[in-house]
Scaffold this active site. Sequence first.
Site, PDB file in Angstrom:
ATOM      1  N   GLU A 107      10.656  -2.507 -10.051  1.00  0.00           N
ATOM      2  CA  GLU A 107       9.669  -2.536 -11.547  1.00  0.00           C
ATOM      3  C   GLU A 107      10.262  -2.734 -12.243  1.00  0.00           C
ATOM      4  OE1 GLU A 107       5.642  -2.405  -8.323  1.00  0.00           O
ATOM      5  OE2 GLU A 107       6.705  -0.230  -9.005  1.00  0.00           O
TER       6      GLU A 107
HETATM    7  C1  ACM Z   1       8.386  -0.274  -5.291  1.00  0.00           C
HETATM    8  O1  ACM Z   1       7.130  -0.441  -4.328  1.00  0.00           O
HETATM    9  N1  ACM Z   1       8.244  -0.184  -6.326  1.00  0.00           N
HETATM   10  C2  ACM Z   1       9.207   0.129  -4.317  1.00  0.00           C
END
Ligand code: ACM
Length: 708
Positions: free
Chosen positions: A336
């Site tokens: 992310e």
């Molecule tokens: C994640 O759930 N951002 C690895």
Amino acid sequence: MRYFTQGFAVLNRRVSQWRSGVSALRHPALNPAKLCVKLVLLLLTSTATAQNLMPLPAEMHWGQGQLGWKDALKPQLSGPTDSAVTAALGRTLVRLRRDGRNLPGTATVPLQIRYGRTGNPTSFDSEKYSLRVTPMGVLLDAPTSLGILRGLATLEQLPVRDGHHSYLPEVDIQDQPRFAWRGLSLDAARHFLPVAVIKRNLDGMAAVKLNVLHWHLTDDQGFRIESKVFPRLQQAGSTDGLFYTQDEVREVLAYAAARGIRVVPEFDVPSHTTSWIVAYPRLASNDSTYAPYRLWRTTNVAIDPTRETTYTFLDSLFTEMTALFPDPYFHVGGDENDGRNWRRTPRIVAYMRAHGMVKADGKTVDKHQLQTYFNRRVLAMLQKRGKTMIGWDEILGPDLPKEAVIQSWRGKKGLNDAAKLGHPVLLSNGYYLDLNYSAASAYAADPLPADTPLTPAEQKLVLGGEAAMWTEFADSAMVDSRIWPRAAAVAERLWSPQATSQNVADMYRRLAAVSTELATLGLRHQRTPELLLKQMAGPNNVAPLRTLAEVIEPVKEYKRHFQGYSYTTQTTLNRLVDAAPAESETARRFGTLVDSVVAAGALAPLHVPAAVRQVSALRAQLLRWEANDVLLQPLLLSNSALREYGPLSTQLTAVARVLLERLTQLQTGQAASPAWLAAARATLDAAQAPAGQAELAVLKAGRKLLGS
Ligand code: ACM
């Protein structure tokens, strides 16, 4: 098995003297007719004793004998001294004693334990074991001490309750895991999870043969581990100042090792690092300073991968942390990061251009190339210290060295793509416990399904998988109830042979038994929701509140973020939605009952004897729900925190009323008029609306009863 048949002269002699279903079945010279009878008997026995093993062993053969509660087990250990085995055996005996076993003054039968050598959990060492129970004793045999730990976990699940006491059923088990890596990922960063919480979850993991604790230690909202080199990380890096000291980390590592569980830490970089930058602003990409982050959204804040000082910092921190954690694997997150911090910083954009990190058009800067550059630097840093790097699937790219392990969370495709590129892989997609999906849905997710597109060589790269528990909506009090018992379904998927775990109804039956076992081990998944309800009910009768709580579930996925209630790190998780189960067992059982009543109704009128019991159970359940709103409303109205759940209570009663009418129609063979059906469906549709970020879990089954 070679290691099964050697030695243990006494027990083996007794076994050979005794002609049981097990030994008969294994006898090659049996006549086919006798074998047929035996097989039927065995089948009857195995369904009658209804074994509660979870995960299911690779191979098991039930006999008809019993080792009764009067037979005290006398342990006889043979193998190199291993404190983990000695301690695990001690725990097993204490737990078996709860079933009335090992009482003084009773006869003794051998519990023989034999292993060849001390196992090394950090090298995917053998966890294979064989366990034989006969009326003459118990024989647990394994090549390594790890196999003994797994076999003892099985032995603890074997007792069959019989009135006040229990017996061990006769059985011959040959077992080994399907996947070497069977993990549970715990997010101790969003909500800090004290050592006691980690320890009891390690006990739960050991009970279902999970063998990797993936410890998510840092995130935007908190840096949860003491660094002696950069102490501001834990001092300034979280909103509540809670973190593990290094002594506490060592305590957890020892506790895990004693249960044959390895611990892989995660230090999530380059994004999810607000807490790092709060403490050390020199790491920031955009030359800003940050306050501790109190919301749950992804910040996309990232550290600066273009400055050498960032790598000097990471090198010092990772030198410290790789020495603290002995496991050869080290997780660096990598998820992310949309690159906005980098694209909006002229200095970093200039760096990307200068190093040719641009997309095919030759102009647009490509943040992925910069992240791959960063990953390569980090990987080299870790390799220097003998560590294998793991990252979430975002780190995958053509230039990423093959040694990096990819953990797939966004989809199965990520897993297959990475394996095809030659990376070892782990599956977490499908195993996200915090999405509040059912155990059945996790159970259906398979790292290597029958139709896997991977070649046999690529399949070898699939190490296994991990259940994942992120803690935006789970604190240390109620996190157990979000993990268990569903994580046990993941454990079975990763341990048991693919072919033996297709029976979902039986999985749920065993899951309920494991849930009780876990509660006796100290897990609070059953207790905490009940305590929350009692707290909410105050001096009032808790029963009507419990009736509602049992049939609601938190809204699925991450919808809690988007339903008009604002959550921060300071929000207390003590509302009805937090006491509601992730998967309602009451609703599931209701669904099973509806299925059988609908199926019976399709064959014959529902007043035939076979259907009567199910119909009465269904009616009793519906009557309870119908009556509940009147009982519950006074409490809901008197407590401002509960008022938001008023609509769910009213809807439950309305739905029950409609379904009771439907049941009467089915029993009397009356057809429902189109107008009645339309109104009934409208009632169920209206009941679909969530309230207080929770929703009724009985509507799908209700629709089935309506016939739509
Ligand atoms: C994640 O759930 N951002 C690895």
